[in-house]
Enzyme design. Structure first.
Site, short mmCIF file in Angstrom:
data_model
loop_
_atom_site.label_atom_id
_atom_site.label_comp_id
_atom_site.label_asym_id
_atom_site.label_seq_id
_atom_site.Cartn_x
_atom_site.Cartn_y
_atom_site.Cartn_z
N SER A 3 0.82 -1.21 0.00
CA SER A 3 0.00 0.00 0.00
C SER A 3 0.85 1.27 0.00
CB SER A 3 -0.90 0.03 1.24
OG SER A 3 -1.59 -1.18 1.38
N1 SAH Z 1 -0.51 -5.23 3.95
C1 SAH Z 1 0.22 -5.50 2.72
C2 SAH Z 1 -0.52 -5.06 1.47
C3 SAH Z 1 -1.67 -5.93 1.24
S1 SAH Z 1 -2.25 -6.13 -0.41
C4 SAH Z 1 1.58 -4.84 2.73
O1 SAH Z 1 1.89 -4.09 3.64
O2 SAH Z 1 2.34 -5.11 1.79
C5 SAH Z 1 -3.55 -7.23 0.07
C6 SAH Z 1 -3.10 -8.62 0.42
O3 SAH Z 1 -4.25 -9.31 0.89
C7 SAH Z 1 -2.59 -9.40 -0.79
O4 SAH Z 1 -1.32 -9.91 -0.53
C8 SAH Z 1 -3.62 -10.52 -0.95
O5 SAH Z 1 -3.07 -11.74 -1.42
C9 SAH Z 1 -4.16 -10.65 0.47
N2 SAH Z 1 -5.48 -11.26 0.58
C10 SAH Z 1 -6.57 -11.08 -0.19
N3 SAH Z 1 -7.60 -11.81 0.27
C11 SAH Z 1 -7.15 -12.46 1.37
C12 SAH Z 1 -7.73 -13.38 2.29
N4 SAH Z 1 -9.00 -13.78 2.20
N5 SAH Z 1 -6.96 -13.85 3.31
C13 SAH Z 1 -5.67 -13.48 3.43
N6 SAH Z 1 -5.06 -12.61 2.60
C14 SAH Z 1 -5.79 -12.12 1.58
#
Ligand code: SAH
Length: 213
Positions: A60
Site C-alpha cells: 500500500s
Molecule cells: N498489507 C500489505 C498489502 C496488502 S495487499 C503490505 O503491507 O504489503 C492485500 C493482500 O491481501 C494481498 O497480498 C492478498 O493476497 C491478500 N489477501 C486477499 N484476500 C485475502 C484473504 N481472504 N486472506 C488473506 N489474505 C488475503
C-alpha cells in the site's frame, strides 16, 4: 537523492496529509520500506505510491499505511490481527507499536518472502500464517485491534466476532474497482458502531481456500 533525504521528505508529506500521531510517524521512519519492495522498484521505496509485489498484489501507499495505523489507536500492550500480509510492510509498522502481530496471507510465496524479511530485520513479534483471512484466527482470538488490508464488500462477521470488547477494527469496504472507504468499527459492550473515514483503492479480499503453491 539517496535514501535518507527521501525518507524525510516522505515523513513531511505524511504530516502535511494528516498523520499527526508522532508514534506512527516514528514507526514509519524506523521501518525500511526498501526492504519490502521488489528490486526494480527500489528507487521508489520512499515515494508516496503503492508498488507491485507479485501475485497481482501491491504494497500500500505509505500515506494509507500511516492513516490506517493511526486510525487503529494502538497501545503498546495490544495484540493485533492483520489480514493480507502482502510484502509484510504494514505488519512491520504495526509490530513497532504493539505487543504482537498475527497476520494472515492467502498467497504462500508472498507469505514466505514476508517471513524472510521479518527474520532479516530481526522483527520477532510477528506470527504469520497462510490461510483465508476472512475466517480470522479463532485459536488466537480475541484481538484488541484488527486491520484488514484488502477490500471486503462488508464487515466480515468472523472478524467482528474475534474483536475484543472495546476493540477497534479498521478495514476498506466496497467493491473492486468501485468506491471503497476505510471504515473504523468500535465494539462497545458487544455492540459494533462504524464510522467512515476516507476513500481508498485496495485489491479485493478473496474468500475461500488459498491457491496451491
Ligand atoms: N498489507 C500489505 C498489502 C496488502 S495487499 C503490505 O503491507 O504489503 C492485500 C493482500 O491481501 C494481498 O497480498 C492478498 O493476497 C491478500 N489477501 C486477499 N484476500 C485475502 C484473504 N481472504 N486472506 C488473506 N489474505 C488475503
Amino acid at each position: 537523492m539517496n535514501g535518507e533525504p527521501r525518507k524525510i521528505r516522505l515523513i513531511m508529506e505524511l504530516r502535511r496529509s494528516g498523520v499527526v500521531d508522532t508514534r506512527v510517524l516514528a514507526a514509519i521512519e524506523r521501518v525500511p520500506r526498501e526492504a519490502f519492495v521488489p528490486r526494480p522498484f527500489l528507487d521508489q521505496a520512499y515515494e508516496n505510491t503503492a508498488l507491485p509485489i507479485g501475485q497481482g498484489q501491491t504494497v500500500s501507499q505509505p500515506l494509507v499505511v500511516a492513516l490506517m495505523t493511526q486510525a487503529l489507536e494502538l497501545g503498546e500492550r495490544q495484540k493485533v490481527l492483520e489480514i493480507g500480509t502482502g510484502s509484510g510492510y504494514q505488519a512491520a509498522v504495526l509490530a513497532k507499536l504493539c505487543r504482537r502481530v498475527y497476520t494472515i496471507e492467502r498467497h504462500k510465496p508472498l507469505l514466505l518472502e514476508a517471513e524472510q524479511r521479518f527474520r532479516a530485520l530481526h522483527v520477532h513479534n510477528i506470527t504469520a500464517i497462510c490461510g483465508d483471512g476472512a475466517r480470522g484466527w479463532p485459536e488466537q482470538a480475541p484481538f484488541d485491534r484488527i486491520l484488514v488490508t484488502a477490500a471486503a464488500t462488508g464487515i466480515p462477521p468472523n472478524l467482528l466476532e474475534q474483536l475484543s470488547d472495546n476493540g477497534v477494527m479498521v478495514l476498506p469496504v466496497g467493491n473492486q474497482g468501485g468506491e471503497q472507504i476505510i471504515v473504523r468499527v468500535r465494539k462497545v459492550n458487544g455492540r459494533p458502531s462504524a464510522e467512515n473515514l476516507f476513500p481508498v483503492r485496495f485489491v479485493p479480499l478473496v474468500e475461500g481456500a488459498p491457491p496451491e503453491a
